[in-house]
Design a protein around this motif. Structure first.
Motif: not given
Length: 547
Positions: A24-36, A16-22, A485-488, A5-8
């Motif tokens: 988001q792209v990898p940033n420089s650290t291995g996390g995920f954020a939005w590209a401006v 360190n994972q993208s939010i499903p359905g968004t 973090g464990s949550v975006h 259930a948590n997977l999606l």
């Protein structure tokens, strides 16, 4: 089956994972954020530049990425790109002119003749002084040839009134391997044979032979005559007289006289605002500020809001001067001085004044400073020692000084990237006991001393939920390189909204000109702005009060 259930899950996703359905792209650290988008990145580059790089990107890499974004903007809408360059340059929103000059030079290489023409027409608006013109020449020379359009544009720059051009020629003589002589020989601006302009062009190219003892009969050329006289002067009294009578700028004074208090006293009488702020250490070192009357005059000028505005003095310039002056020694060189407290206080006042008047909102603000390791790399606008970590504290104080209801916190994941929400290390949030009544340089030092770790930009909202802090807006000052973090952050904000019933907003203040943001571009309650844009505090206030 909880892990499935948590997977999606779109409500709680590890950073360190993208939010499903968004998107988001990898940033420089291995996390995920939005590209401006490229327009946001263009603004970041024009205001923050890329000098010094960042924690995760070298200056060369960051500059290349920004240059590619500029190219994409030119291809997408070159005329809009030129308008943006001009608007940011003329409004004084950027601390340094170099990024705008570089971007303008790039626009002169566009395939579309209309874009090239617009860029060349904007040359005198972006390159307002001689140094800017030399920078532009260096950039353009490396990007393109010296065709007719470029020569005509440079010739047009020299078409300003003769007295104004004489001042430019005396004050800004050469830079980046270019001089006025070089550019005049390339551009061939026209002037009538016996005119003062022709005499000035001749002096700029060949020098002035047989300078007489009497001032030049043409008032527009007397500054040049005084400059030549200063080269031959044999006493500090003579230099001081030339400065007073002909308004010689500091750059026209031979170096050997720049240790004399009498010379600096003459310069001080007509010193422009930017030059005054830049030369405070020298004025102190030569002893001029030992005099109460002189100090009072200097303090009055430094804090004059109208002079700051008319001179386009940027907050970064004031902050850099405050940082250097208060410590009593420069970042380079061996010069030291004993700071005058009234001058330090004046610089702090000028810092706040340089942002102009900002409306109070009466809302509840949480000002959250990312103090993680990535914020301690690089430097803002090329100022030595002004890391994003330190600069963000100064930026936060602008809002704190105007908003009575605010809390200031620093956040970082614990060592190793843990802590924060799950408590696997040191707590990720520190409530910073600072107030607008504290000295700005003290606040910067206090924030710089906070412990560092990984980056978790969700912590401000998680902290507010845990501590039951009511907030109408969270302002996160960050490089958006969140990963621990464990949550975006956006998920944490939505949890906060659901639990408290407060439609809280999120403002992300980008302190580095990279391509990432933690703000969801599809959420109208989130805003991405550029740090140290002079327009940012009012934009933030307007966003917070908008329905």
């Amino acid at each position: 089956m909880t892990y499935l259930a948590n997977l999606l899950s779109r409500k709680s996703t590890p950073q360190n994972q993208s939010i499903p359905g968004t998107a988001q792209v990898p940033n420089s650290t291995g996390g995920f954020a939005w590209a401006v988008d490229d327009w946001t990145r263009l603004n970041r580059f024009l205001i923050l530049g890329s000098e010094g790089g960042s924690y995760y990107a070298t200056e060369q890499k960051l500059s290349l990425e920004n240059a590619q974004a500029v190219v994409r903007c030119i291809h997408a809408d070159g005329l809009r790109t030129v308008r943006t360059i001009v608007e940011i340059s003329e409004s004084g929103r950027a601390p340094k002119a170099d990024p705008a000059i570089f971007a303008l030079a790039m626009a002169t290489t566009a395939a579309d003749p209309a874009i090239r023409a617009a860029a060349l027409a904007a040359l005198p608006r972006v390159c307002r002084i001689g140094t800017h013109l030399f920078h532009f020449a260096a950039y353009a020379d490396g990007m393109r040839g010296w065709g007719r359009g470029l020569r005509r544009a440079v010739a047009g720059w020299y078409g300003r009134p003769v007295g104004e051009l004489a001042f430019q020629a005396v004050k800004y003589q050469s830079r980046d391997g270019w001089s006025h002589r070089d550019l005049l020989r390339l551009a061939h601006p026209k002037a009538e044979a016996e005119s003062a302009r022709n005499v000035l062009y001749g002096w700029m190219v060949k020098g002035w032979e047989g300078v007489g003892d009497e001032p030049h009969p043409d008032p527009d050329l007397r500054l040049v005559w005084a400059f030549e006289q200063a080269k031959r002067a044999t006493s500090k009294a003579e230099i001081a007289r030339l400065i007073r009578e002909y308004r010689l700028p500091r750059e026209a004074v031979p170096t050997q006289w720049l240790t004399e208090p009498e010379v600096w006293a003459a310069l001080l009488e007509q010193m422009p605002q930017t030059a005054l702020i830049r030369n405070l250490a020298t004025l102190t070192r030569v002893g001029l500020l030992n005099d109460w009357a002189t100090t009072e005059r200097v303090v009055s000028q430094i804090t004059d809001a109208d002079r700051l505005r008319k001179a386009r003095v940027h907050p970064i310039a004031v902050l850099a001067a405050l940082k250097t002056y208060a410590q009593g020694h420069g970042a380079r060189g061996q010069n030291t001085w004993k700071p005058v407290q009234a001058v330090v206080d004046a610089l702090e006042g000028a810092f706040y004044a340089s942002f102009g008047n900002v409306d109070r909102t009466g809302q509840r603000w949480v000002l959250a400073l990312d103090v993680s390791g990535s914020m301690d790399g690089g430097m803002v606008a090329g100022v030595p020692g002004l890391t994003p970590r330190v600069a963000s504290s100064a930026m936060a104080m602008i809002t704190a000084a105007r908003e009575e209801r605010h809390a200031i916190i620093g956040f970082t994941a614990g060592s190793g990237g843990y802590g924060g929400r799950w408590g696997g290390g040191a707590s990720g949030v520190t409530r910073i006991p600072i107030s607008p009544r504290q000295r700005l340089d003290t606040v910067c030092k206090q924030v710089a001393a906070l412990p560092m770790g990984g980056t978790d930009c969700a912590l401000p909202m998680l902290w507010a939920m845990k501590e039951k802090v009511e907030a109408d807006v969270f302002v996160v000052y960050t490089d958006s390189e969140t990963w621990a973090g464990s949550v975006h952050p956006v998920q944490a904000l939505r949890q906060y909204r659901e639990r408290t019933g407060i439609p809280a907003k999120l403002i992300v203040v980008g302190m580095v000109s990279n391509g990432f943001t933690i703000a969801d571009p599809d959420d109208a309650g989130m805003l991405d702005v550029v740090g140290f844009d002079t327009a940012t505090p009012q934009v933030m206030a307007d966003f917070v009060t908008a329905n």
